[in-house]
Design an enzyme around this catalytic site. Structure first.
Site, mmCIF file in Angstrom:
data_model
loop_
_atom_site.group_PDB
_atom_site.id
_atom_site.type_symbol
_atom_site.label_atom_id
_atom_site.label_comp_id
_atom_site.label_asym_id
_atom_site.label_seq_id
_atom_site.Cartn_x
_atom_site.Cartn_y
_atom_site.Cartn_z
ATOM 1 N N ASP A 89 1.761 42.265 0.863
ATOM 2 C CA ASP A 89 1.677 41.523 -0.395
ATOM 3 C C ASP A 89 0.933 42.377 -1.421
ATOM 4 O OD1 ASP A 89 -1.221 41.036 -0.411
ATOM 5 O OD2 ASP A 89 -0.875 39.580 1.189
ATOM 6 N N HIS B 289 1.068 49.957 5.511
ATOM 7 C CA HIS B 289 2.270 49.344 6.111
ATOM 8 C C HIS B 289 3.359 49.103 5.064
ATOM 9 C CE1 HIS B 289 -0.008 47.581 9.860
ATOM 10 N NE2 HIS B 289 -0.003 48.887 9.815
ATOM 11 N N SER C 224 -6.817 41.320 12.978
ATOM 12 C CA SER C 224 -7.014 40.907 14.365
ATOM 13 C C SER C 224 -7.376 42.068 15.285
ATOM 14 C CB SER C 224 -5.749 40.245 14.897
ATOM 15 O OG SER C 224 -4.691 41.185 14.886
ATOM 16 N N ALA D 295 -12.985 34.357 4.840
ATOM 17 C CA ALA D 295 -13.384 35.508 4.019
ATOM 18 C C ALA D 295 -13.587 35.117 2.560
ATOM 19 C CB ALA D 295 -12.338 36.610 4.137
HETATM 20 P P1 NAD Z 1 -2.947 39.281 12.214
HETATM 21 O O1 NAD Z 1 -2.059 38.164 11.777
HETATM 22 O O2 NAD Z 1 -2.688 39.909 13.508
HETATM 23 O O3 NAD Z 1 -4.469 38.774 12.212
HETATM 24 C C1 NAD Z 1 -5.059 38.091 11.153
HETATM 25 C C2 NAD Z 1 -6.553 37.959 11.409
HETATM 26 O O4 NAD Z 1 -7.138 37.303 10.295
HETATM 27 C C3 NAD Z 1 -6.925 37.135 12.649
HETATM 28 O O5 NAD Z 1 -7.873 37.849 13.412
HETATM 29 C C4 NAD Z 1 -7.535 35.846 12.083
HETATM 30 O O6 NAD Z 1 -8.579 35.346 12.881
HETATM 31 C C5 NAD Z 1 -8.059 36.337 10.753
HETATM 32 N N1 NAD Z 1 -8.143 35.303 9.723
HETATM 33 C C6 NAD Z 1 -7.276 34.285 9.484
HETATM 34 N N2 NAD Z 1 -7.668 33.582 8.416
HETATM 35 C C7 NAD Z 1 -8.816 34.153 7.967
HETATM 36 C C8 NAD Z 1 -9.700 33.882 6.875
HETATM 37 N N3 NAD Z 1 -9.491 32.859 6.030
HETATM 38 N N4 NAD Z 1 -10.778 34.682 6.713
HETATM 39 C C9 NAD Z 1 -11.018 35.713 7.556
HETATM 40 N N5 NAD Z 1 -10.198 36.032 8.598
HETATM 41 C C10 NAD Z 1 -9.117 35.259 8.792
HETATM 42 O O7 NAD Z 1 -2.884 40.311 11.027
HETATM 43 P P2 NAD Z 1 -3.192 41.880 10.923
HETATM 44 O O8 NAD Z 1 -4.362 42.239 11.760
HETATM 45 O O9 NAD Z 1 -3.220 42.193 9.473
HETATM 46 O O10 NAD Z 1 -1.959 42.640 11.565
HETATM 47 C C11 NAD Z 1 -0.686 42.200 11.636
HETATM 48 C C12 NAD Z 1 0.372 42.767 10.732
HETATM 49 O O11 NAD Z 1 0.806 41.646 9.985
HETATM 50 C C13 NAD Z 1 0.150 43.807 9.709
HETATM 51 O O12 NAD Z 1 1.011 44.831 10.023
HETATM 52 C C14 NAD Z 1 0.630 43.198 8.380
HETATM 53 O O13 NAD Z 1 1.474 44.114 7.712
HETATM 54 C C15 NAD Z 1 1.431 42.015 8.788
HETATM 55 N N6 NAD Z 1 1.360 40.812 7.936
HETATM 56 C C16 NAD Z 1 1.092 40.918 6.615
HETATM 57 C C17 NAD Z 1 0.963 39.783 5.830
HETATM 58 C C18 NAD Z 1 0.665 39.946 4.364
HETATM 59 O O14 NAD Z 1 1.098 40.928 3.749
HETATM 60 N N7 NAD Z 1 -0.082 39.019 3.740
HETATM 61 C C19 NAD Z 1 1.094 38.515 6.420
HETATM 62 C C20 NAD Z 1 1.392 38.434 7.803
HETATM 63 C C21 NAD Z 1 1.518 39.601 8.557
#
Ligand code: NAD
Length: 233
Positions: free
Chosen positions: A93, A108, A177, A219
């Protein structure tokens, strides 16, 4: 007082902007299996379906708004006087940009770009891209792939990111994560080079021993307060 700062963000920083993380949706991305839409094999197998998925996701992400965690990074970048503050994001995003963050590295990829698999030309667009899209540089048809790093592809900007990780004195992970390689090694690299490390998450992650400090909670609530205090030191 610290020197350069690197912030690594993951899907969790965008959760409070209404964008689901992988984890919240049982490893699915917008109700699709990762293997169907986020691997290079899936793209070669069925490019039409993968393009449709990202065209839809693009519309959703275009409308999302940054939350207080993204905005706190802007504040930190504007007011921190002891070094640079860089943002390395796994998110596709554009919420860091929308919040006014600078020095952003989308390792990414990003949802509003496509890359030509023939000549590597990158276009930026919020419009649809599909198998009929012509590369404006080389004229190839059916070669524009979403500029998203699929599982099985190399990350972007890693030369620059490596240099930042080696030099920084404070490493901050927000909403990631620790499940996805190699971003899940960054904290350890910076620690090895002498940086302090801190993570912001709802709960401790699998790599929690790489972090000196954990701040649990949303966060959007915890990070602005941290920035406030960091700027006082
Ligand atoms: P992940 O989904 O594996 O993990 C998300 C982490 O964020 C979790 O550990 C969770 O506990 C934590 N979390 C959730 N809500 C939170 C909050 N309000 N405050 C603080 N922490 C919070 O995501 P990742 O580690 O970024 O890796 C997964 C992949 O997902 C990446 O490659 C990414 O490109 C992709 N992805 C991106 C988006 C986006 O662009 N917004 C959305 C979904 C997945």
């Amino acid at each position: 007082m610290y020197g350069d700062i690197v912030i690594l963000s993951g899907a969790g920083i965008s959760a409070e902007s209404g964008i689901p993380t992988f984890r919240d949706s049982d490893g699915l991305w917008n109700n699709h299996r990762i293997e169907d839409v986020a691997t290079i094999e899936a793209y070669y197998r069925n490019p039409e379906m993968v393009h449709d998925f990202y065209n839809e996701l693009k519309k959703e992400l275009q409308n999302a708004e940054p939350n207080p965690a993204h905005k706190a990074i802007t504040r930190l970048q504007q007011e921190y006087k002891n070094g640079t503050v860089s943002v390395v994001t796994q998110n596709v995003d554009l919420l860091h940009e929308k919040a006014g963050n600078k020095n952003i590295y989308h390792i990414h990829g990003q949802i509003n770009q496509a890359v030509c698999m023939n000549c590597a030309h990158v276009i930026t667009t919020w419009g649809d891209v599909d198998t009929q899209t012509v590369c404006p540089q080389c004229g190839a048809v059916a070669m524009m792939k979403p500029n998203i790093v699929f599982f099985g592809e190399n990350l972007l900007y890693m030369d620059k990111v490596d240099a930042l990780l080696h030099k920084c004195k404070l490493f901050i992970a927000i909403g990631t994560s620790g499940a996805v390689y190699p971003a899940n090694t960054f904290a350890r690299i910076t620690k090895y080079h002498g940086a302090d490390t801190i993570e912001f998450n709802l709960h401790a992650t699998v790599n929690n021993y790489d972090f000196d400090k954990h701040v649990m909670g949303k966060a959007g609530e915890t990070f602005p307060e941290y920035v406030e205090n960091l700027l006082k030191v």
